[in-house]
Design a protein around this motif. Structure first.
Motif: not given
Length: 300
Positions: A252-253, A83, A255-256, A81, A259-260
């Motif tokens: 990167i936030s 990053w 929230d992201e 994505d 998710l990881d």
């Protein structure tokens, strides 16, 4: 447009930032490639060695490789994505120390306030020569945490002397706003509230203030800032960035990260807040510090 002309030519101009369509074109034998890196600029007199050395000091190796040596990142260095790691594991590990040295310069306390759940409230003490996690815990009551901050601030002043400033730099989003307001009433000028989503000082390069602060953290570690050993400095290894559509750097936030499977980077965030203030004593010993009657401060 090309299909409508018998002798049409496709020309692509780009940077080696992502392994995308430009990466595929670069590796396509049907294209003639004109390759201009910083060393070619050095040969042509458009750059000098001093400028190249300064660029190397101001950024991590991956960014220098992409932006100035014009080499695409290795496949393992960039996620699907887009990053990329903010700083390498080796750069962090090399700067971890076991015992805090004599503190140089003023104190900047980066304060990340927990909103509950699995998150922790954190205080990071940052001097010119090192940073240290001095508090990490659950804080259900805002005023209890304010009292803890003031207690630790007073202990630091008692230890290093009242002639140095002790900045309180608070993540003033959500519940942190209440902590900031309470501290502002009691301490006044030495309190700074930070909202990471606001525009960066250098808004041409950074998506927001949070990205700019984390970029400064990377620069500081790369140029010798020591980290007194704490397990949660590993949070820095999870931080990633990429270039947004407008070519500005974006972090990167939370929230992201979640998710990881990565919890909120409370310690890393607290350290990033400390970059909001810089002093003029970074390269000096404490002897030189004491010899200066007046210090100048810059609020970013």
């Amino acid at each position: 447009m090309l299909a409508g002309h018998k002798d049409g030519t496709l020309i692509k101009i780009g940077n080696t930032i992502r392994r995308n369509h430009f990466f595929k074109t670069h590796n396509d034998h049907r294209y003639h490639k004109i390759f201009v890196d910083c060393y070619q600029g050095l040969k042509e007199g458009r750059l000098n060695q001093e400028q190249i050395d300064e660029l190397k000091r101001d950024m991590d190796a991956l960014n220098f490789k992409m932006l100035y040596e014009c080499r695409f990142p290795d496949e393992e260095a960039i996620a699907g994505d887009g990053w990329m790691p903010l700083i390498t594991d080796g750069d962090i590990d090399r700067n971890v120390i076991e015992v805090a040295p004599y503190p140089v310069g003023d104190v900047r306390l980066g304060i990340d306030v927990s909103g509950g759940g699995r998150n922790y409230s954190v205080i990071v003490a940052r001097y010119d020569n090192f940073a240290q996690v001095i508090f990490k815990g659950k804080t259900k009551d805002t005023m209890d945490f304010v009292a803890k901050i003031l207690e630790m601030r007073q202990a630091i002043k008692n230890a290093i002397g009242y002639h140095r400033k002790t900045w309180l730099i608070v993540d003033a989003i959500g519940i942190g706003r209440g902590v900031y307001d309470a501290l502002k009433q009691q301490v006044s000028d030495d309190v700074i509230g930070v909202i990471g989503g606001e525009k960066a000082k250098n808004e041409k390069e950074f998506y927001n203030l949070r990205a700019e602060n984390y970029w400064r953290v990377t620069r500081d570690i790369m140029t010798g800032l020591k980290l007194v050993r704490h397990d949660d400095w590993n949070q820095l290894k999870a931080m990633k960035y990429k270039y947004a559509a407008d070519r500005r750097i974006k972090m990167i936030s939370k929230d992201e990260l979640l998710l990881d499977g990565i919890e909120s980077p409370d310690v890393a965030d607290a350290l990033s807040l400390t970059t909001m203030v810089k002093t003029e004593t970074t390269a000096e010993t404490h002897f030189a510090f004491y010899s200066r009657p007046q210090q100048d401060y810059e609020i970013y």
